[in-house]
Design a protein around this motif. Structure first.
Motif, PDB file in Angstrom:
ATOM      1  N   ARG A   7       0.664  -1.165   0.006  1.00 47.05           N
ATOM      2  CA  ARG A   7      -0.034   0.070  -0.147  1.00 47.05           C
ATOM      3  C   ARG A   7       0.872   1.299   0.075  1.00 47.05           C
ATOM      4  O   ARG A   7       1.888   1.442   0.492  1.00 47.05           O
ATOM      5  CB  ARG A   7      -0.755  -0.124   1.265  1.00 47.05           C
ATOM      6  CG  ARG A   7      -2.023  -0.841   1.200  1.00 47.05           C
ATOM      7  CD  ARG A   7      -2.492  -0.651   2.945  1.00 47.05           C
ATOM      8  NE  ARG A   7      -3.633  -1.160   3.083  1.00 47.05           N
ATOM      9  CZ  ARG A   7      -4.224  -1.461   4.074  1.00 47.05           C
ATOM     10  NH1 ARG A   7      -3.766  -0.987   5.452  1.00 47.05           N
ATOM     11  NH2 ARG A   7      -5.645  -2.014   4.362  1.00 47.05           N
ATOM     12  N   TYR A   9      -0.436   5.220   1.236  1.00 49.74           N
ATOM     13  CA  TYR A   9      -1.318   5.962   1.894  1.00 49.74           C
ATOM     14  C   TYR A   9      -1.086   7.321   1.701  1.00 49.74           C
ATOM     15  O   TYR A   9      -0.097   8.020   1.340  1.00 49.74           O
ATOM     16  CB  TYR A   9      -1.083   6.026   3.360  1.00 49.74           C
ATOM     17  CG  TYR A   9      -1.093   4.315   4.008  1.00 49.74           C
ATOM     18  CD1 TYR A   9      -2.235   3.871   4.367  1.00 49.74           C
ATOM     19  CD2 TYR A   9       0.065   3.681   4.212  1.00 49.74           C
ATOM     20  CE1 TYR A   9      -2.205   2.324   4.930  1.00 49.74           C
ATOM     21  CE2 TYR A   9       0.036   2.466   4.584  1.00 49.74           C
ATOM     22  CZ  TYR A   9      -1.049   1.758   4.862  1.00 49.74           C
ATOM     23  OH  TYR A   9      -0.991   0.572   5.188  1.00 49.74           O
ATOM     24  N   THR A  14      -6.218   5.326  -0.074  1.00 48.30           N
ATOM     25  CA  THR A  14      -5.054   4.411  -0.031  1.00 48.30           C
ATOM     26  C   THR A  14      -5.126   3.637  -1.217  1.00 48.30           C
ATOM     27  O   THR A  14      -6.112   3.263  -1.824  1.00 48.30           O
ATOM     28  CB  THR A  14      -5.296   3.319   1.067  1.00 48.30           C
ATOM     29  OG1 THR A  14      -5.331   4.091   2.228  1.00 48.30           O
ATOM     30  CG2 THR A  14      -4.155   2.480   1.181  1.00 48.30           C
ATOM     31  N   GLN A  15      -3.933   3.511  -2.045  1.00 47.30           N
ATOM     32  CA  GLN A  15      -3.646   2.842  -3.084  1.00 47.30           C
ATOM     33  C   GLN A  15      -2.706   1.522  -3.097  1.00 47.30           C
ATOM     34  O   GLN A  15      -1.772   1.641  -2.178  1.00 47.30           O
ATOM     35  CB  GLN A  15      -3.609   3.330  -4.437  1.00 47.30           C
ATOM     36  CG  GLN A  15      -2.722   4.325  -4.313  1.00 47.30           C
ATOM     37  CD  GLN A  15      -2.906   5.555  -5.544  1.00 47.30           C
ATOM     38  OE1 GLN A  15      -3.922   6.174  -5.481  1.00 47.30           O
ATOM     39  NE2 GLN A  15      -1.702   5.819  -6.109  1.00 47.30           N
ATOM     40  N   GLY A  16      -2.831   0.434  -3.807  1.00 45.34           N
ATOM     41  CA  GLY A  16      -1.798  -0.618  -3.532  1.00 45.34           C
ATOM     42  C   GLY A  16      -1.769  -1.382  -4.868  1.00 45.34           C
ATOM     43  O   GLY A  16      -2.402  -1.239  -5.991  1.00 45.34           O
ATOM     44  N   GLU A  30      -8.615   1.749  -1.732  1.00 45.90           N
ATOM     45  CA  GLU A  30      -9.197   1.632  -0.327  1.00 45.90           C
ATOM     46  C   GLU A  30      -9.514   2.914   0.349  1.00 45.90           C
ATOM     47  O   GLU A  30      -8.942   3.936  -0.066  1.00 45.90           O
ATOM     48  CB  GLU A  30      -8.173   0.807   0.631  1.00 45.90           C
ATOM     49  CG  GLU A  30      -7.885  -0.553   0.383  1.00 45.90           C
ATOM     50  CD  GLU A  30      -6.907  -1.242   1.409  1.00 45.90           C
ATOM     51  OE1 GLU A  30      -7.343  -1.549   2.545  1.00 45.90           O
ATOM     52  OE2 GLU A  30      -5.774  -1.540   0.877  1.00 45.90           O
ATOM     53  N   CYS A  42      -9.441   2.107   6.102  1.00 49.68           N
ATOM     54  CA  CYS A  42      -8.951   0.798   5.621  1.00 49.68           C
ATOM     55  C   CYS A  42      -8.458  -0.035   6.931  1.00 49.68           C
ATOM     56  O   CYS A  42      -8.379   0.596   7.996  1.00 49.68           O
ATOM     57  CB  CYS A  42      -7.754   1.043   4.599  1.00 49.68           C
ATOM     58  SG  CYS A  42      -6.323   1.921   5.263  1.00 49.68           S
ATOM     59  N   GLU A  45      -2.370  -3.052   8.738  1.00 49.88           N
ATOM     60  CA  GLU A  45      -1.607  -3.947   7.790  1.00 49.88           C
ATOM     61  C   GLU A  45      -1.387  -5.346   8.817  1.00 49.88           C
ATOM     62  O   GLU A  45      -1.646  -5.344   9.999  1.00 49.88           O
ATOM     63  CB  GLU A  45      -0.214  -3.430   7.888  1.00 49.88           C
ATOM     64  CG  GLU A  45      -0.190  -2.336   6.884  1.00 49.88           C
ATOM     65  CD  GLU A  45       1.188  -1.462   6.604  1.00 49.88           C
ATOM     66  OE1 GLU A  45       2.305  -1.977   7.426  1.00 49.88           O
ATOM     67  OE2 GLU A  45       1.154  -0.267   6.291  1.00 49.88           O
ATOM     68  N   SER A 131       3.209  -1.886   3.938  1.00 49.02           N
ATOM     69  CA  SER A 131       3.123  -0.567   3.284  1.00 49.02           C
ATOM     70  C   SER A 131       4.323  -0.490   2.255  1.00 49.02           C
ATOM     71  O   SER A 131       5.389  -1.141   2.681  1.00 49.02           O
ATOM     72  CB  SER A 131       3.380   0.486   4.400  1.00 49.02           C
ATOM     73  OG  SER A 131       4.456   0.526   5.260  1.00 49.02           O
TER      74      SER A 131
END
Length: 136
Positions: A7, A9, A14-16, A30, A42, A45, A131
């Protein structure tokens, strides 16, 4: 089978990217990290076991098990995290903006093809969420 969701942030979302054996399966969108608050953040982790799930709304999709302080965290289609997600993860084919993507249903089908084949082989499937490590 272990999938890895890495991910990045941002305050707005949030993108991944989900990878398996170093190969990109799909991208993800997310909600932003807001301390694991239900329906607006979200999830933390960590490593989660995936299961098949069916609902009338999303048809066949995926369910993340044992998310601390949360329930019904799903991987289901959505192209706009803030409008369509309540803490879940949406696979997308392309990231189009922070918390936004395109062709989510197509990305979910690709992910399900991989994961459901593992289920058919009686394999446990885990999702490791981490992350992005910054390169200095």
């Amino acid at each position: 089978m272990v999938l890895v969701l890495t991910r990045t942030y941002f305050p707005e979302g949030t993108q991944g990217v989900i990878e398996w054996n170093g190969t990109i399966v799909c991208y993800t969108i997310e909600l932003p990290w807001l301390g694991n608050q239900k329906r607006i953040s979200c999830i933390p982790e960590g490593q989660y076991i995936l299961q098949k799930r069916f609902s009338p709304k999303f048809k066949w999709h995926l369910h993340l098990m044992n998310v601390l302080g949360r329930d019904l965290i799903l991987i289901h289609p959505a192209n706009d995290a803030k409008k369509e997600l309540l803490g879940c993860i949406a696979p997308v084919t392309t990231i189009t903006g922070i918390g936004k993507g395109s062709n989510s249903r197509k990305a979910l089908e690709k992910l399900k093809t991989l994961v459901y084949a593992a289920f058919d082989r009686n394999e446990e499937v885990k999702l490791n969420i981490q992350s992005k490590k910054e390169i200095v």
